[in-house]
Design a protein around this motif. Structure first.
Motif, PDB file in Angstrom:
ATOM      1  N   HIS A   1       0.822  -1.215   0.000  1.00 59.97           N
ATOM      2  CA  HIS A   1       0.000   0.000   0.000  1.00 59.97           C
ATOM      3  C   HIS A   1       0.854   1.263   0.000  1.00 59.97           C
ATOM      4  O   HIS A   1       0.383   2.335   0.356  1.00 59.97           O
ATOM      5  N   THR A   2       2.110   1.151  -0.410  1.00 60.79           N
ATOM      6  CA  THR A   2       3.036   2.272  -0.398  1.00 60.79           C
ATOM      7  C   THR A   2       3.549   2.523  -1.811  1.00 60.79           C
ATOM      8  O   THR A   2       3.999   1.590  -2.486  1.00 60.79           O
ATOM      9  N   TYR A   3       3.479   3.773  -2.217  1.00 62.33           N
ATOM     10  CA  TYR A   3       3.951   4.173  -3.545  1.00 62.33           C
ATOM     11  C   TYR A   3       4.917   5.325  -3.330  1.00 62.33           C
ATOM     12  O   TYR A   3       4.533   6.386  -2.841  1.00 62.33           O
ATOM     13  N   GLU A   4       6.183   5.080  -3.681  1.00 58.07           N
ATOM     14  CA  GLU A   4       7.214   6.069  -3.433  1.00 58.07           C
ATOM     15  C   GLU A   4       8.101   6.171  -4.664  1.00 58.07           C
ATOM     16  O   GLU A   4       8.554   5.166  -5.203  1.00 58.07           O
ATOM     17  N   LEU A   5       8.340   7.421  -5.086  1.00 57.65           N
ATOM     18  CA  LEU A   5       9.252   7.680  -6.191  1.00 57.65           C
ATOM     19  C   LEU A   5      10.570   8.156  -5.603  1.00 57.65           C
ATOM     20  O   LEU A   5      10.624   9.200  -4.950  1.00 57.65           O
ATOM     21  N   MET A   6      11.638   7.383  -5.811  1.00 54.63           N
ATOM     22  CA  MET A   6      12.972   7.769  -5.363  1.00 54.63           C
ATOM     23  C   MET A   6      13.621   8.595  -6.476  1.00 54.63           C
ATOM     24  O   MET A   6      13.555   8.224  -7.649  1.00 54.63           O
ATOM     25  N   ILE A   7      14.239   9.706  -6.087  1.00 56.11           N
ATOM     26  CA  ILE A   7      14.872  10.618  -7.030  1.00 56.11           C
ATOM     27  C   ILE A   7      16.343  10.745  -6.649  1.00 56.11           C
ATOM     28  O   ILE A   7      16.663  11.046  -5.497  1.00 56.11           O
ATOM     29  N   THR A   8      17.223  10.504  -7.611  1.00 54.20           N
ATOM     30  CA  THR A   8      18.659  10.650  -7.393  1.00 54.20           C
ATOM     31  C   THR A   8      19.197  11.667  -8.395  1.00 54.20           C
ATOM     32  O   THR A   8      18.985  11.523  -9.596  1.00 54.20           O
ATOM     33  N   SER A   9      19.881  12.673  -7.879  1.00 53.18           N
ATOM     34  CA  SER A   9      20.489  13.690  -8.733  1.00 53.18           C
ATOM     35  C   SER A   9      22.004  13.638  -8.563  1.00 53.18           C
ATOM     36  O   SER A   9      22.506  13.710  -7.445  1.00 53.18           O
ATOM     37  N   THR A  10      22.711  13.529  -9.673  1.00 51.67           N
ATOM     38  CA  THR A  10      24.168  13.523  -9.671  1.00 51.67           C
ATOM     39  C   THR A  10      24.643  14.720 -10.492  1.00 51.67           C
ATOM     40  O   THR A  10      24.227  14.890 -11.639  1.00 51.67           O
ATOM     41  N   VAL A  11      25.492  15.535  -9.871  1.00 54.55           N
ATOM     42  CA  VAL A  11      25.980  16.757 -10.513  1.00 54.55           C
ATOM     43  C   VAL A  11      27.503  16.705 -10.541  1.00 54.55           C
ATOM     44  O   VAL A  11      28.139  16.251  -9.587  1.00 54.55           O
ATOM     45  N   LYS A  12      28.077  17.200 -11.639  1.00 54.57           N
ATOM     46  CA  LYS A  12      29.528  17.161 -11.816  1.00 54.57           C
ATOM     47  C   LYS A  12      30.021  18.511 -12.318  1.00 54.57           C
ATOM     48  O   LYS A  12      29.354  19.183 -13.105  1.00 54.57           O
ATOM     49  N   THR A  13      31.212  18.897 -11.855  1.00 52.56           N
ATOM     50  CA  THR A  13      31.875  20.102 -12.329  1.00 52.56           C
ATOM     51  C   THR A  13      33.378  19.885 -12.318  1.00 52.56           C
ATOM     52  O   THR A  13      33.867  18.894 -11.762  1.00 52.56           O
ATOM     53  N   LYS A  14      34.084  20.802 -12.920  1.00 56.63           N
ATOM     54  CA  LYS A  14      35.538  20.893 -12.776  1.00 56.63           C
ATOM     55  C   LYS A  14      35.780  22.330 -12.362  1.00 56.63           C
ATOM     56  O   LYS A  14      35.641  23.246 -13.168  1.00 56.63           O
ATOM     57  N   GLY A  15      36.079  22.515 -11.091  1.00 54.09           N
ATOM     58  CA  GLY A  15      36.187  23.863 -10.582  1.00 54.09           C
ATOM     59  C   GLY A  15      36.825  23.907  -9.215  1.00 54.09           C
ATOM     60  O   GLY A  15      37.433  22.931  -8.767  1.00 54.09           O
ATOM     61  N   SER A  16      36.631  25.031  -8.547  1.00 59.03           N
ATOM     62  CA  SER A  16      37.287  25.237  -7.257  1.00 59.03           C
ATOM     63  C   SER A  16      36.322  25.222  -6.078  1.00 59.03           C
ATOM     64  O   SER A  16      36.690  25.602  -4.973  1.00 59.03           O
ATOM     65  N   THR A  17      35.102  24.774  -6.307  1.00 52.15           N
ATOM     66  CA  THR A  17      34.166  24.561  -5.201  1.00 52.15           C
ATOM     67  C   THR A  17      33.232  23.421  -5.580  1.00 52.15           C
ATOM     68  O   THR A  17      33.054  23.114  -6.763  1.00 52.15           O
ATOM     69  N   GLY A  18      32.654  22.799  -4.577  1.00 54.42           N
ATOM     70  CA  GLY A  18      31.861  21.596  -4.785  1.00 54.42           C
ATOM     71  C   GLY A  18      30.456  21.852  -5.294  1.00 54.42           C
ATOM     72  O   GLY A  18      29.999  22.990  -5.395  1.00 54.42           O
ATOM     73  N   VAL A  19      29.762  20.763  -5.594  1.00 57.29           N
ATOM     74  CA  VAL A  19      28.416  20.834  -6.166  1.00 57.29           C
ATOM     75  C   VAL A  19      27.366  20.172  -5.274  1.00 57.29           C
ATOM     76  O   VAL A  19      26.316  19.761  -5.755  1.00 57.29           O
ATOM     77  N   GLU A  20      27.638  20.124  -3.969  1.00 59.18           N
ATOM     78  CA  GLU A  20      26.665  19.522  -3.060  1.00 59.18           C
ATOM     79  C   GLU A  20      25.327  20.261  -3.089  1.00 59.18           C
ATOM     80  O   GLU A  20      24.264  19.638  -3.160  1.00 59.18           O
ATOM     81  N   MET A  21      25.389  21.585  -3.033  1.00 62.39           N
ATOM     82  CA  MET A  21      24.145  22.361  -3.011  1.00 62.39           C
ATOM     83  C   MET A  21      23.385  22.225  -4.329  1.00 62.39           C
ATOM     84  O   MET A  21      22.146  22.186  -4.337  1.00 62.39           O
TER      85      MET A  21
END
Length: 162
Positions: A95-115
């Motif tokens: 009786h459970t319906y759940e959509l899992m969402i995964t986002s992967t972000v990539k850069t080449k730079g001097s700060t991260g992409v967590e946000m």
């Protein structure tokens, strides 16, 4: 704990100077989910939502959100996003319906992409909500969390699964 650097000498907020940081490949992956009814699940999977293909629209919204993160989160640096990938997985139980969402972000730079990854996952879920709210407003989003991040001075981070 590392020194918190988001305050200037006057104790006011500032954007951190990252000009001396090394340029490296950086990735981040975030997850969230949206719990919904069987009716919404059926309408999404059968392409019966009046606003259009829910997952396609939500995917584009998530990609756009990653690219616009610095416009909505004040201390985030505008960074050159090199790639965004959003994946969906259905968890359907009795009786459970759940959509899992995964986002992967990539850069080449001097700060991260967590946000960017967190924003992307969140906006993807909010778009699903927006497109389906006419059917039922009781959907629940979350939890939203960082799964992993690689690159940069602080090194890699890998969360034990929630």
């Amino acid at each position: 704990m590392s020194e918190f650097t988001h305050f200037n000498e006057q104790g006011r907020a500032r954007m951190v100077d990252i000009s001396a940081k090394e340029t490296t490949v950086r990735t981040a992956q975030a997850k969230t989910s949206i719990k919904l009814t069987e009716e919404i699940y059926q309408k999404i999977t059968n392409h019966e939502i009046g606003k259009g293909d829910v997952l396609s629209v939500a995917q584009v919204a998530g990609i756009m959100a990653a690219k616009q993160t610095s416009s909505i989160i004040p201390m985030c640096h505008p960074i050159p996003i090199k790639g965004v990938d959003i994946a969906f997985q259905w968890n359907v139980n009795e009786h459970t319906y759940e959509l899992m969402i995964t986002s992967t972000v990539k850069t080449k730079g001097s700060t991260g992409v967590e946000m960017e990854a967190l924003t992307s996952a969140s906006i993807t879920a909010l778009t699903v909500y927006d497109m389906c709210k006419a059917v039922d407003k009781g959907m629940v989003i979350g939890p939203t969390y960082l799964v992993e991040k690689t690159g940069g001075k602080t090194g890699d981070f890998f969360r034990k699964e929630i």
